[in-house]
Design a protein around this motif. Sequence first.
Motif, mmCIF file in Angstrom:
data_model
loop_
_atom_site.group_PDB
_atom_site.id
_atom_site.type_symbol
_atom_site.label_atom_id
_atom_site.label_comp_id
_atom_site.label_asym_id
_atom_site.label_seq_id
_atom_site.Cartn_x
_atom_site.Cartn_y
_atom_site.Cartn_z
ATOM 1 N N LYS A 9 0.840 -1.213 0.000
ATOM 2 C CA LYS A 9 0.000 0.000 0.000
ATOM 3 C C LYS A 9 0.873 1.262 0.000
ATOM 4 C CE LYS A 9 0.902 2.027 3.985
ATOM 5 N NZ LYS A 9 2.145 1.697 4.386
ATOM 6 N N GLU A 15 -0.519 9.961 6.961
ATOM 7 C CA GLU A 15 0.253 9.072 7.846
ATOM 8 C C GLU A 15 0.608 9.808 9.134
ATOM 9 O OE1 GLU A 15 1.213 10.567 4.816
ATOM 10 O OE2 GLU A 15 2.415 8.862 4.147
ATOM 11 N N GLY A 87 3.967 -1.097 3.266
ATOM 12 C CA GLY A 87 3.010 -2.035 3.869
ATOM 13 C C GLY A 87 3.437 -3.485 3.798
ATOM 14 N N ALA A 90 2.002 -5.358 6.808
ATOM 15 C CA ALA A 90 0.542 -5.529 6.775
ATOM 16 C C ALA A 90 0.154 -6.536 5.696
ATOM 17 C CB ALA A 90 -0.134 -4.188 6.494
ATOM 18 N N SER A 91 0.855 -6.492 4.557
ATOM 19 C CA SER A 91 0.578 -7.414 3.472
ATOM 20 C C SER A 91 0.908 -8.852 3.912
ATOM 21 C CB SER A 91 1.433 -6.973 2.277
ATOM 22 O OG SER A 91 1.359 -7.869 1.254
ATOM 23 N N GLU A 159 -0.120 -6.085 13.855
ATOM 24 C CA GLU A 159 0.657 -4.869 13.567
ATOM 25 C C GLU A 159 0.769 -4.021 14.823
ATOM 26 O OE1 GLU A 159 2.062 -4.316 9.954
ATOM 27 O OE2 GLU A 159 0.693 -2.610 9.996
ATOM 28 N N ASP A 171 -3.170 0.482 7.150
ATOM 29 C CA ASP A 171 -2.343 -0.429 6.344
ATOM 30 C C ASP A 171 -3.029 -1.793 6.210
ATOM 31 O OD1 ASP A 171 -0.594 1.683 6.668
ATOM 32 O OD2 ASP A 171 1.142 0.456 7.195
ATOM 33 N N SER A 172 -3.482 -2.345 7.344
ATOM 34 C CA SER A 172 -4.044 -3.700 7.309
ATOM 35 C C SER A 172 -5.312 -3.746 6.461
ATOM 36 C CB SER A 172 -4.314 -4.204 8.726
ATOM 37 O OG SER A 172 -4.945 -3.203 9.490
ATOM 38 N N CYS A 175 -4.310 -3.377 2.636
ATOM 39 C CA CYS A 175 -3.678 -4.583 2.095
ATOM 40 C C CYS A 175 -4.661 -5.758 2.031
ATOM 41 C CB CYS A 175 -2.453 -4.964 2.928
ATOM 42 S SG CYS A 175 -1.149 -3.724 2.799
ATOM 43 N N THR A 235 8.815 1.551 11.237
ATOM 44 C CA THR A 235 7.533 2.184 11.580
ATOM 45 C C THR A 235 7.398 2.321 13.095
ATOM 46 O OG1 THR A 235 6.548 1.259 9.604
ATOM 47 C CG2 THR A 235 5.020 2.013 11.274
ATOM 48 N N GLY A 317 4.139 6.601 4.194
ATOM 49 C CA GLY A 317 4.380 5.670 5.304
ATOM 50 C C GLY A 317 5.038 6.397 6.467
#
Length: 371
Positions: A9, A15, A87, A90-91, A159, A171-172, A175, A235, A317
């Motif tokens: 993503k 962000e 991401g 998250a992916s 996450e 993000d989650s 994705c 992050t 991000g």
Amino acid sequence: MVRVSAPGKCILFGEHAVVYGHPAVAVAIDQRLTVSAELSSQWDIDGKPLNAQKHPHVEALKSRMWAHGPPLRVSIQGDIPAGSGLGSSASLSAASASCLRMLRGRYVDANGNWTEGWSSDEPNNVYFGHSKESFGENRLHGWDAVNEDESALLAHAVEASAQGGMASPIDSSTCSHGGCIVAFKEKLPELDWLYTRKLKHEEMERKWELHRLVIPEKLNSIKLVIGHTGIHGSTAKQVEMVRGKIQQNPSLIQVMDAIGQITKRGIEAFLSADPVTLGQSMNENHLLLQGLNVSCPELDALVEAAQLTSFGAKLTGAGGGGCMIALTSDPVETSRAIELAGGRAFISSLGGQGLRCEDDVGSLSWNPYEI
Ligand code: MEV
């Protein structure tokens, strides 16, 4: 063997501010990660024993969904660089949660209630069978058992724990569902509402409403060019750094408010298919992120180089390294400018496909009450 892919993503707006309840807009990109899982004699990931420090998301999903399950051989492939703000975690989490659900299945009891899996009545919860008796005959398995909302929920939970308890669901959800996703503390009536997510951290409960933004066809010819600095950004560290700065200097909350205003303008520009205002808003968002100290000289250099041939550009991000993005109708020229400034450029359309089943062979592999 089950195999699931999920997109990376890019955050177009908001962000860091999204962690504090301001709106954020993210799109799924063409770059994806594919996770495959199969029963094995010992736990390993890409041929090496599962290491909780290297793969905290997989470890957390294992203890949530697979605590008593037999060992799995997991492999991860794809073209989303780790620590790049695109991401990758998250992916990985959304695809891994979907693989585990495919292998584990979902159950309904005699009254038609879920005893295992996810129900839309309790969108902040995942049910796991409480007793052998509560399991009914009715079982879904394989890809039929996967629910994007559940994968997004589980990915958000892991996450958050990997980020010291603080993570927004932007993000989650992006994705998992693909397309374009907007998170905000309130419902936005001009968008398609998906669900509410809640997270409790240090006695404070945060709430986000997740929405889908349908990208207007008029924007189909517009591309994202992603420029990677080659620097790994964490992050968790960046989110913690911002938290510390706000504690020291509470007036920084005003920067968050300003990011929130720009994001709202960006949403309007998206809905009216206005790439010029979208680009200007991205440029302004980058300036505010600089004010939060989350950019770095390498990101600034790529943003500046890309701005000349694009509608606008900004870091994407958590920052501190990782990637920037530019919105452009001339992706080749913008890529060239980014590469000349020392970045690695790649092109993506806006709003790639969400979770996708790549393989589902014999997924009915484990009944928790049969072993
Ligand atoms: C990371 O992709 C986005 C941040 O806003 C963190 C989060 O939303 O959890 C920096």
